[in-house]
Scaffold this motif. Structure first.
Motif, PDB file in Angstrom:
ATOM      1  N   LEU A 262       0.827  -1.219   0.000  1.00 22.03           N
ATOM      2  CA  LEU A 262       0.000   0.000   0.000  1.00 22.03           C
ATOM      3  C   LEU A 262       0.859   1.266   0.000  1.00 22.03           C
ATOM      4  O   LEU A 262       0.515   2.252  -0.656  1.00 22.03           O
ATOM      5  N   GLU A 263       1.972   1.224   0.732  1.00 27.43           N
ATOM      6  CA  GLU A 263       2.890   2.379   0.741  1.00 27.43           C
ATOM      7  C   GLU A 263       3.391   2.648  -0.677  1.00 27.43           C
ATOM      8  O   GLU A 263       3.384   3.787  -1.150  1.00 27.43           O
ATOM      9  N   LYS A 264       3.815   1.569  -1.374  1.00 25.79           N
ATOM     10  CA  LYS A 264       4.351   1.747  -2.725  1.00 25.79           C
ATOM     11  C   LYS A 264       3.267   2.155  -3.706  1.00 25.79           C
ATOM     12  O   LYS A 264       3.518   2.917  -4.644  1.00 25.79           O
ATOM     13  N   LEU A 265       2.048   1.660  -3.481  1.00 22.34           N
ATOM     14  CA  LEU A 265       0.953   1.990  -4.398  1.00 22.34           C
ATOM     15  C   LEU A 265       0.715   3.502  -4.437  1.00 22.34           C
ATOM     16  O   LEU A 265       0.412   4.071  -5.492  1.00 22.34           O
ATOM     17  N   GLU A 266       0.875   4.148  -3.278  1.00 19.20           N
ATOM     18  CA  GLU A 266       0.700   5.612  -3.240  1.00 19.20           C
ATOM     19  C   GLU A 266       1.749   6.309  -4.108  1.00 19.20           C
ATOM     20  O   GLU A 266       1.465   7.270  -4.815  1.00 19.20           O
ATOM     21  N   ILE A 267       2.990   5.805  -4.045  1.00 17.84           N
ATOM     22  CA  ILE A 267       4.082   6.387  -4.846  1.00 17.84           C
ATOM     23  C   ILE A 267       3.813   6.162  -6.336  1.00 17.84           C
ATOM     24  O   ILE A 267       3.949   7.075  -7.164  1.00 17.84           O
ATOM     25  N   THR A 268       3.400   4.948  -6.672  1.00 15.97           N
ATOM     26  CA  THR A 268       3.152   4.609  -8.079  1.00 15.97           C
ATOM     27  C   THR A 268       1.975   5.412  -8.626  1.00 15.97           C
ATOM     28  O   THR A 268       1.975   5.834  -9.781  1.00 15.97           O
ATOM     29  N   ARG A 269       0.988   5.610  -7.800  1.00 16.44           N
ATOM     30  CA  ARG A 269      -0.179   6.406  -8.186  1.00 16.44           C
ATOM     31  C   ARG A 269       0.255   7.806  -8.643  1.00 16.44           C
ATOM     32  O   ARG A 269      -0.244   8.329  -9.633  1.00 16.44           O
ATOM     33  N   ARG A 270       1.211   8.379  -7.934  1.00 11.66           N
ATOM     34  CA  ARG A 270       1.682   9.724  -8.296  1.00 11.66           C
ATOM     35  C   ARG A 270       2.542   9.706  -9.561  1.00 11.66           C
ATOM     36  O   ARG A 270       2.522  10.653 -10.340  1.00 11.66           O
ATOM     37  N   LYS A 271       3.292   8.603  -9.768  1.00 12.86           N
ATOM     38  CA  LYS A 271       4.144   8.512 -10.962  1.00 12.86           C
ATOM     39  C   LYS A 271       3.324   8.263 -12.224  1.00 12.86           C
ATOM     40  O   LYS A 271       3.769   8.567 -13.323  1.00 12.86           O
ATOM     41  N   TYR A 272       2.150   7.651 -12.043  1.00  7.18           N
ATOM     42  CA  TYR A 272       1.300   7.322 -13.189  1.00  7.18           C
ATOM     43  C   TYR A 272      -0.083   7.941 -13.016  1.00  7.18           C
ATOM     44  O   TYR A 272      -1.058   7.232 -12.736  1.00  7.18           O
ATOM     45  N   PRO A 273      -0.196   9.259 -13.204  1.00  9.63           N
ATOM     46  CA  PRO A 273      -1.522   9.880 -13.068  1.00  9.63           C
ATOM     47  C   PRO A 273      -2.466   9.267 -14.102  1.00  9.63           C
ATOM     48  O   PRO A 273      -2.061   8.963 -15.229  1.00  9.63           O
ATOM     49  N   VAL A 274      -3.730   9.096 -13.690  1.00 12.65           N
ATOM     50  CA  VAL A 274      -4.717   8.467 -14.565  1.00 12.65           C
ATOM     51  C   VAL A 274      -4.755   9.116 -15.939  1.00 12.65           C
ATOM     52  O   VAL A 274      -4.726   8.421 -16.965  1.00 12.65           O
ATOM     53  N   GLU A 275      -4.765  10.448 -15.967  1.00 10.17           N
ATOM     54  CA  GLU A 275      -4.985  11.118 -17.255  1.00 10.17           C
ATOM     55  C   GLU A 275      -3.884  10.845 -18.293  1.00 10.17           C
ATOM     56  O   GLU A 275      -4.163  10.785 -19.488  1.00 10.17           O
ATOM     57  N   VAL A 276      -2.630  10.639 -17.854  1.00 14.83           N
ATOM     58  CA  VAL A 276      -1.569  10.388 -18.852  1.00 14.83           C
ATOM     59  C   VAL A 276      -1.272   8.908 -19.074  1.00 14.83           C
ATOM     60  O   VAL A 276      -0.663   8.541 -20.075  1.00 14.83           O
ATOM     61  N   SER A 277      -1.666   8.070 -18.135  1.00 11.87           N
ATOM     62  CA  SER A 277      -1.269   6.664 -18.255  1.00 11.87           C
ATOM     63  C   SER A 277      -2.402   5.747 -18.708  1.00 11.87           C
ATOM     64  O   SER A 277      -2.183   4.582 -19.011  1.00 11.87           O
ATOM     65  N   ARG A 278      -3.597   6.274 -18.806  1.00 15.10           N
ATOM     66  CA  ARG A 278      -4.771   5.460 -19.155  1.00 15.10           C
ATOM     67  C   ARG A 278      -4.575   4.724 -20.482  1.00 15.10           C
ATOM     68  O   ARG A 278      -4.318   5.344 -21.518  1.00 15.10           O
ATOM     69  N   GLY A 279      -4.663   3.395 -20.443  1.00 13.46           N
ATOM     70  CA  GLY A 279      -4.592   2.573 -21.647  1.00 13.46           C
ATOM     71  C   GLY A 279      -3.212   2.499 -22.275  1.00 13.46           C
ATOM     72  O   GLY A 279      -3.049   2.016 -23.389  1.00 13.46           O
ATOM     73  N   ARG A 280      -2.184   2.974 -21.548  1.00 13.94           N
ATOM     74  CA  ARG A 280      -0.819   2.970 -22.090  1.00 13.94           C
ATOM     75  C   ARG A 280       0.103   2.178 -21.166  1.00 13.94           C
ATOM     76  O   ARG A 280       0.060   2.358 -19.954  1.00 13.94           O
ATOM     77  N   SER A 281       0.968   1.358 -21.753  1.00  8.18           N
ATOM     78  CA  SER A 281       1.855   0.529 -20.937  1.00  8.18           C
ATOM     79  C   SER A 281       3.241   1.156 -20.808  1.00  8.18           C
ATOM     80  O   SER A 281       4.144   0.547 -20.246  1.00  8.18           O
ATOM     81  N   ALA A 282       3.433   2.374 -21.333  1.00  5.98           N
ATOM     82  CA  ALA A 282       4.765   2.994 -21.306  1.00  5.98           C
ATOM     83  C   ALA A 282       5.234   3.224 -19.871  1.00  5.98           C
ATOM     84  O   ALA A 282       4.440   3.494 -18.965  1.00  5.98           O
ATOM     85  N   LYS A 283       6.532   3.130 -19.652  1.00 10.22           N
ATOM     86  CA  LYS A 283       7.121   3.408 -18.361  1.00 10.22           C
ATOM     87  C   LYS A 283       6.996   4.901 -18.073  1.00 10.22           C
ATOM     88  O   LYS A 283       6.993   5.717 -18.994  1.00 10.22           O
ATOM     89  N   TYR A 284       6.893   5.248 -16.792  1.00  8.62           N
ATOM     90  CA  TYR A 284       6.618   6.655 -16.445  1.00  8.62           C
ATOM     91  C   TYR A 284       7.606   7.644 -17.051  1.00  8.62           C
ATOM     92  O   TYR A 284       7.237   8.743 -17.421  1.00  8.62           O
ATOM     93  N   ASP A 285       8.882   7.219 -17.220  1.00 13.49           N
ATOM     94  CA  ASP A 285       9.851   8.179 -17.762  1.00 13.49           C
ATOM     95  C   ASP A 285       9.762   8.291 -19.282  1.00 13.49           C
ATOM     96  O   ASP A 285      10.533   9.021 -19.905  1.00 13.49           O
ATOM     97  N   ARG A 286       8.850   7.548 -19.880  1.00 13.59           N
ATOM     98  CA  ARG A 286       8.621   7.700 -21.329  1.00 13.59           C
ATOM     99  C   ARG A 286       7.184   8.117 -21.616  1.00 13.59           C
ATOM    100  O   ARG A 286       6.742   8.078 -22.755  1.00 13.59           O
ATOM    101  N   LEU A 287       6.444   8.465 -20.573  1.00 15.68           N
ATOM    102  CA  LEU A 287       5.044   8.880 -20.795  1.00 15.68           C
ATOM    103  C   LEU A 287       5.000  10.257 -21.425  1.00 15.68           C
ATOM    104  O   LEU A 287       5.796  11.122 -21.083  1.00 15.68           O
TER     105      LEU A 287
END
Lengths: 110, 110, 110, 110
Positions: free
Chosen positions: A85-110
């Motif tokens: 759960l701690e990590k999920l909060e961090i990942t949530r911030r790295k992958y905001p819904v609006e930019v990551s929806r339906g995309r499998s790209a890594k956060y540094d290539r979003l």
């Protein structure tokens, strides 16, 4: 019903298993990290040549990975599910819904 | 207190995270097995050149392995902690206390 | 003398082995990458609980990793040894002698 | 032309690279086995969510796996390509053409 089991109870069962065999000496954090990678390879072997799989075999290989993960969490003094759960909060911030929806790209290539 | 969290709650949180991003299409059992191996490698990297480690970094890498394990368990319809306990019974029989005590040998070389 | 063998000859031997068994269909780049990770786990298992090792067993496990690496290089149309030397030049620049001497830190923490 | 390079020349280049940085102390067989698994995970990451891949990225990740494999072979006093051919003979006997043709099953399930 097994689903009522808590992380503490699972960790206690693993500790007893290890202590009875005097295996604490082998189960250092470094060796547990190696063991997780080894078991992750065995799990992956179930999918080596095709995406189809045998659910019973996969469940048992997955259990091996989880077992060493729980042991390592115990060495760190961490509750495994709290760590998720701690990590999920961090990942949530790295992958905001609006930019990551339906995309499998890594956060540094979003 | 986070330690009161149940597997069901953690699984539900992961499902919501995945669904919000429309990532179910990527998180097939095969891809989750690959992801577990990939994250296990990142965890091992924390121990690459020495047994000493940074507990914060290790905890977060371990959380990544656990996260994909919980997702795969969910795809299989399995409670992760029940799977650990099921496998522990099998391992207990493969490694009887009297022959495995203080020895790290694999069961087929005991 | 085996040391006179060239990459081309090794690759040709592997191609014949695969073709005789009609295994090209399974040996896709993705499946070879999975296979490399699986075999790397088996190699690591030789070092799971201690740094001591059995040289014969390690040599044979290492050969499995190398075999799939050579196959993947062949799928990419790449000479494996040329790839090592190409990457060595990049790594040389990332780890200049003066800053990396005697230190195991990753380049981004140097 | 790079394809004329021999294993001995590649190994010599790697030895020089390591010696210049005084890294022999870190590159023990155990740590090299860990490194191979770590780099195998990074290679697999190129295929994490889809079988499609970027050939340049895959080539460079594959080179990392190969580099540590060549270093470990050197620690063992083994020629990497001789090891591949030695193992190929063993594998040939485990997977006779007549029973393994067109089948991806592991030898113990053939």
């Amino acid at each position: 019903m097994l689903s009522d089991v808590t992380s503490e109870q699972v960790t206690a069962a693993l500790r007893t298993f290890i202590a009875e065999r005097d295996w604490e000496q082998f189960h250092t954090p470094e060796n547990l990290a190696k063991s997780i990678a080894i078991e992750a390879g065995e799990l992956l072997e179930e999918f080596q040549w095709a995406p189809e799989f045998d659910a019973d075999r996969v469940r048992l290989e997955l259990a091996d990975v989880l077992t060493y993960c729980y042991e390592l969490a115990d060495r760190l003094g961490v509750d495994p599910e709290a760590a998720i759960l701690e990590k999920l909060e961090i990942t949530r911030r790295k992958y905001p819904v609006e930019v990551s929806r339906g995309r499998s790209a890594k956060y540094d290539r979003l």
